[in-house]
Design a protein around this motif. Structure first.
Motif, PDB file in Angstrom:
ATOM      1  N   VAL A 254       2.530   1.573  -3.498  1.00  0.00           N
ATOM      2  CA  VAL A 254       1.588   1.995  -4.534  1.00  0.00           C
ATOM      3  C   VAL A 254       1.235   3.474  -4.413  1.00  0.00           C
ATOM      4  CG1 VAL A 254      -0.788   1.724  -5.369  1.00  0.00           C
ATOM      5  CG2 VAL A 254       0.607  -0.304  -4.914  1.00  0.00           C
ATOM      6  N   THR A 255       0.974   3.926  -3.184  1.00  0.00           N
ATOM      7  CA  THR A 255       0.464   5.288  -2.989  1.00  0.00           C
ATOM      8  C   THR A 255       1.548   6.330  -2.720  1.00  0.00           C
ATOM      9  OG1 THR A 255       0.182   4.985  -0.600  1.00  0.00           O
ATOM     10  CG2 THR A 255      -1.674   4.359  -2.038  1.00  0.00           C
TER      11      THR A 255
ATOM     12  N   ASP B  19      -9.049  -3.747  -2.352  1.00  0.00           N
ATOM     13  CA  ASP B  19      -7.838  -3.761  -3.172  1.00  0.00           C
ATOM     14  C   ASP B  19      -6.937  -4.919  -2.778  1.00  0.00           C
ATOM     15  OD1 ASP B  19      -8.029  -1.181  -4.772  1.00  0.00           O
ATOM     16  OD2 ASP B  19      -8.360  -0.461  -2.734  1.00  0.00           O
TER      17      ASP B  19
ATOM     18  N   LEU C 142      -5.878   2.748  -0.498  1.00  0.00           N
ATOM     19  CA  LEU C 142      -6.273   1.377  -0.797  1.00  0.00           C
ATOM     20  C   LEU C 142      -7.116   0.819   0.348  1.00  0.00           C
ATOM     21  CD1 LEU C 142      -3.055  -0.174  -2.380  1.00  0.00           C
ATOM     22  CD2 LEU C 142      -4.825   1.265  -3.405  1.00  0.00           C
TER      23      LEU C 142
ATOM     24  N   HIS D 232      -2.433  -3.238  -8.754  1.00  0.00           N
ATOM     25  CA  HIS D 232      -1.577  -2.877  -7.621  1.00  0.00           C
ATOM     26  C   HIS D 232      -0.401  -3.827  -7.445  1.00  0.00           C
ATOM     27  CE1 HIS D 232      -4.654  -0.046  -6.747  1.00  0.00           C
ATOM     28  NE2 HIS D 232      -5.501  -0.899  -6.211  1.00  0.00           N
TER      29      HIS D 232
ATOM     30  N   ALA E 133       0.836  -1.207   0.000  1.00  0.00           N
ATOM     31  CA  ALA E 133       0.000   0.000   0.000  1.00  0.00           C
ATOM     32  C   ALA E 133       0.867   1.253   0.000  1.00  0.00           C
ATOM     33  CB  ALA E 133      -0.932  -0.004   1.210  1.00  0.00           C
TER      34      ALA E 133
END
Length: 430
Positions: free
Chosen positions: A131-132, A267, A240, A291, A128
Motif C-alpha cells: 500500500v505505502t 487500518d 498504516l 487498503h 502495508a
C-alpha cells in the motif's frame, strides 16, 4: 497419587523434536479437558490458567460448539475448501459482521490468511508495504508477533530471534513501548523526535504494529493515551496502523478488541488464537476496504480458512457476543482476578500487578522465582506459566468462562505456591 510419567512420555523424548516446550513445565500426559479444567492419564484434574495461551477463551470443549461441529462432520459438511465459497464461511462472516463489526462501527474486510497468528502478521506486513511503497515496519520493545521470518523480525525476544540462526531479520525498527523506560519517560515523545529528525537514521515507516497488552513480553499494557498517540503519529507519517490483537483479543481484556476503549481505528487488525472459539487453527486479518488492494491469489495458502473453525467460531460469536452479558461477566471476573493477584503481590516485596482484564499477572522480579512458583502451583493442581523478558511475570490466562468458584480456587492455589516458594527462599537464605 503417583506422578511418574516416564513410561508414558518415553515416545516424546525419543521421537519428538527438542523444540517442544510447554510439556517440559507440565510433565504429565493429558487425556481430556472440560471448561477450565484438564485431566491427565492418572485421573488427576488441574485448573487451567493457561487456556491454550489464550486460544481457549471460551474454555475446553464448549458444549454448543462441540455439538455444532459434530453435526457438521456427521452430515458430511465440508472439511477443507481452500478459499472456495461455502455455506459455513458465509454463516461465519455474517455473524462476524453482525456481532462484531457493525456494533463497533467498523467496515473492515476479513482476509483468511492461514491457520496461525504469524500468518496474519506476515500478510499485514506485506500489505502495508504494498500500500505505502515503503519497507520499514515499526514494532516495539518486548513485542511478540510470531515465529516466521517476517513476523520474527518484529519480535523483540532475543531467544526467539536466535532461532533464525544467521537468517536475515530486517525491514523493522524497534522503538520503546509505553513505559519501557519507566513511568516517567514519555516514549511516544521520543518516537516523535526520532521521526521529526531527518538525520535520525530511521526510514519512513510503512506501518506501526503493537499489541495493546503484550502477552509474551510481560503483560505490559499500553495506555489509552499512548495508543492514541501512535495512531496520530502513523497518520501524520502516512503509515498504516496495525494492531496485533491475537492474544489480547476475543474478549481477553474485557472488550472484544483490546483497543476499543482507546477509540482508535486501526487500518489492520490481526486475529487468531480464540477466533475459532474451540481451539481450532484459524487466523484472519481485518483490513480497511481502501487498503484491500490484493490481486487474486497474491497472498494465498492451502489452509486459508478452516471450515470446522467457521462452524465453531460462528457459534462462539452467536453465543457470547449477541449482547453485553458475556462482556459484563468478564469484567466482573477481572475484578476478582485483580484482587486475587494483589493478595499474591502483597506476599512478595516489590512485586507488582501487570496487564488488564483477564490478561493479568504479577511481576515477582525474578525469572527463577516465577518459575519456582509456577512449578509449585502445578504440583498443587494449577497450570500456569511465566512471561516477560526474564520470565519474571507469573501470568494468568484463565478461560473467560471459568466459574467464579474455580477462579478463586486457582488463585488460592497460586497464593499457596507463592507462600511455599518464598518460605523456601527464606530458609535457604538463612
Amino acid at each position: 497419587m503417583s506422578t511418574d510419567t516416564s513410561a508414558a512420555t518415553s515416545i516424546f523424548t525419543r521421537r519428538e523434536s527438542e523444540a517442544r516446550s510447554y510439556c517440559r513445565s507440565f510433565d504429565t500426559v493429558f487425556t481430556k479437558a472440560k471448561g477450565a479444567e484438564m485431566t491427565d492419564a492418572e485421573g488427576r484434574t488441574y485448573i487451567d490458567f493457561l487456556a491454550g495461551c489464550s486460544s481457549l477463551n471460551y474454555g475446553h470443549n464448549d458444549p454448543d460448539m462441540k455439538e455444532a461441529l459434530v453435526d457438521h462432520i456427521a452430515g458430511d459438511g465440508i472439511a477443507h475448501g481452500l478459499d472456495m465459497y461455502t455455506t459455513e464461511k458465509a454463516r461465519f462472516l455474517e455473524a462476524y459482521e453482525e456481532k462484531i463489526l457493525k456494533p463497533r462501527g467498523m467496515d473492515h474486510k476479513v482476509m483468511m490468511t492461514g491457520p496461525t497468528g504469524t500468518n496474519a502478521v506476515e500478510a499485514a506486513m506485506k500489505l502495508a508495504r504494498k500500500v505505502t511503497g515503503r519497507r520499514n515496519v515499526v514494532s516495539f520493545t518486548n513485542g511478540f508477533h510470531g515465529m516466521t521470518m517476517g513476523a520474527l523480525s518484529l519480535t523483540g525476544n532475543a531467544g526467539k530471534r536466535a532461532g533464525a540462526g544467521c537468517g536475515s531479520l530486517c525491514g523493522a525498527t524497534h522503538m520503546p513501548f509505553d513505559g519501557a523506560f519507566g513511568a516517567d519517560v514519555d516514549t511516544l515523545h521520543q518516537m516523535e523526535l526520532m521521526f521529526d529528525n531527518p538525520s535520525s537514521g530511521v526510514d519512513a515507516p510503512a506501518a506501526f504494529i503493537f499489541e495493546p497488552v503484550q502477552g509474551e513480553g510481560g503483560l505490559n499494557a499500553a495506555s489509552t493515551e499512548w495508543m492514541q498517540g501512535v495512531a496520530r503519529l502513523a497518520k501524520k507519517l502516512g503509515a498504516l496502523l496495525i494492531v496485533d490483537d491475537i492474544q489480547s483479543g476475543c474478549g481477553r481484556t474485557g472488550t472484544y478488541f483490546a483497543f476499543e476503549d482507546a477509540g482508535i481505528e486501526p487500518d489492520m487488525i490481526t486475529q487468531a488464537k480464540s477466533l475459532s472459539g474451540f481451539g481450532l487453527p484459524f487466523a484472519a486479518l481485518l483490513i480497511k476496504p481502501e487498503h484491500d488492494i490484493w490481486k487474486p491469489a497474491e497472498h494465498n495458502g492451502t489452509f486459508r480458512g478452516n471450515t470446522h473453525a467457521f462452524v465453531t467460531g460462528r457459534v462462539a460469536l452467536e453465543k457470547f457476543w449477541s449482547d453485553d452479558t458475556f462482556q459484563t461477566e468478564v469484567q466482573h471476573k477481572s475484578a476478582i482476578l485483580t484482587a486475587g493477584l494483589q493478595a499474591v503481590a502483597d506476599v512478595l516485596p516489590e512485586a507488582r500487578l501487570k496487564g488488564r482484564g483477564m490478561m493479568q499477572g504479577v511481576d515477582v522480579g525474578s525469572g527463577a522465582l516465577a518459575g519456582d512458583i509456577c512449578a509449585r502451583a502445578f504440583e498443587k493442581g494449577l497450570i500456569i506459566e511465566t512471561s516477560g523478558a526474564h520470565d519474571e511475570v507469573v501470568k494468568v490466562l484463565a478461560p473467560l468462562t471459568i466459574p467464579e468458584e474455580t477462579l478463586r480456587k486457582g488463585l488460592n492455589i497460586l497464593l499457596d505456591a507463592v507462600r511455599n516458594a518464598t518460605q523456601n527462599t527464606k530458609i535457604a537464605a538463612e
